[in-house]
Design an enzyme around this catalytic site. Structure first.
Site, PDB file in Angstrom:
ATOM      1  N   LEU A 196      82.907 -32.000  10.667  1.00  0.00           N
ATOM      2  CA  LEU A 196      82.429 -30.883  11.482  1.00  0.00           C
ATOM      3  C   LEU A 196      83.540 -30.303  12.357  1.00  0.00           C
ATOM      4  CD1 LEU A 196      78.920 -32.241  12.575  1.00  0.00           C
ATOM      5  CD2 LEU A 196      79.454 -30.702  10.691  1.00  0.00           C
ATOM      6  N   CYS A 197      84.733 -30.212  11.793  1.00  0.00           N
ATOM      7  CA  CYS A 197      85.857 -29.621  12.536  1.00  0.00           C
ATOM      8  C   CYS A 197      86.595 -28.616  11.666  1.00  0.00           C
ATOM      9  CB  CYS A 197      86.800 -30.696  13.061  1.00  0.00           C
ATOM     10  SG  CYS A 197      87.295 -31.944  11.857  1.00  0.00           S
ATOM     11  N   GLY A 198      85.841 -27.871  10.867  1.00  0.00           N
ATOM     12  CA  GLY A 198      86.431 -26.823  10.048  1.00  0.00           C
ATOM     13  C   GLY A 198      87.341 -27.379   8.962  1.00  0.00           C
TER      14      GLY A 198
END
Length: 299
Positions: free
Chosen positions: A88-90
């Site tokens: 969930l950090c691109g």
């Protein structure tokens, strides 16, 4: 067209997702402040350490430390891969893994064997999927709280292996924090230690820019100090890479969660429009039924 109940359920689901992404954005922002402060506080120490080390290297004798000597033939390359433990950090982890993969292919094509030290679950899992050699792994370090001892312990193992000729080169792949919008993956050589600026070159730069270069008095001898400081230089470089990667992870997650929150707003707006259309269609159908029934009774 979807029923009113289905559209209403989707709207509620997106609103709950928005609450989660907004909360994660706030948590990432809070962690980012701490990580960025630690990174910026360490930079002056790293810069002064490099300055003193370069000055002492210029005064050392002809006997060169084995940590500075490049091997004639590079057969074993070790890569320290820094990634996050969570997603969930691109594209943060994807960019790091692509950088590591391209660098690994370059070394393999040159005829070298490649092994890894993995910091973070994402990097470790990638090495396992690709069936790569993992010498050591460290979980729950990047993105969390860690001290200088974490870097020194890992770096000392790597230094010992390099001195025992298990590795011919050691590189670290990490994310360099440039700004909130830019955290490019980079490859930096740890061992053999890249050429250190000599005192003469530093003196020339200082004369041109500052006009004065502080003189470092060495006690004990420059050679003895250099033997002590070169391993510490590896500790400093690895610790700095960990700080940069940790800060970059929080910045990437904060940006990704902000984009996700904006996407939720767009979805809610679109679904609300669909809900209003479905409700209007249902009302129109009911009115047509009422009118049709009234006409039937009248007839």
């Amino acid at each position: 067209m979807a029923s009113l109940k289905e559209v209403k359920s989707k709207i509620n689901g997106v609103k709950k997702t928005k609450q989660i992404t907004k909360a994660m954005n706030m948590v990432a922002a809070s962690k980012l402040r701490g990580a960025q402060t630690a990174m910026e506080s360490f930079h002056p120490y790293a810069e002064k350490f490099a300055e003193v080390l370069g000055n002492i290297a210029g005064k050392a004798g002809d006997e060169v430390s084995p940590l500075l000597i490049a091997r004639e033939e590079v057969k074993n390359v070790h890569i320290v891969l820094l990634t996050s433990d969570r997603g969930l950090c691109g594209g943060f982890n994807t960019n790091l893994l692509e950088k590591a993969e391209s660098f690994m292919e370059e070394k393999v094509n040159a005829g070298a064997d490649v092994s890894f030290t993995a910091f973070g679950k994402k990097g470790r899992d990638w090495c396992r999927r690709e069936k790569l050699s993992i010498v050591d792994e460290y979980i729950n370090v990047v993105g969390g709280k860690f001290g200088f001892n974490t870097a020194s312990t890992s770096a000392q193992k790597i230094i010992d292996a390099f001195l025992n000729n298990e590795y011919d080169e050691v590189h670290v792949v990490y994310a360099r924090f440039m700004s909130m919008a830019s955290q490019p993956p980079v490859v930096q050589q740890l061992l053999p230690i890249p050429v250190i600026e000599t005192a003469e070159s530093q003196e020339q730069v200082a004369e041109e820019e500052k006009g004065y270069l502080p003189e470092h008095i060495c006690e004990p001898s420059p050679d003895a100090l250099l033997d002590e400081m070169l391993p510490r230089n590896v500790y400093v470089q690895l610790y700095n890479a960990l700080l940069e990667t940790s800060t970059s992870e929080h910045a990437s997650r904060m940006k990704a969660m902000d984009n996700a929150t904006k996407a939720c707003d767009d979805m809610i707006e679109s679904l609300t429009l669909a809900y209003n259309k479905a409700r209007q269609a249902a009302i129109t159908m009911e009115l047509m039924d009422i009118v049709g029934g009234a006409e039937a009774l009248r007839g």
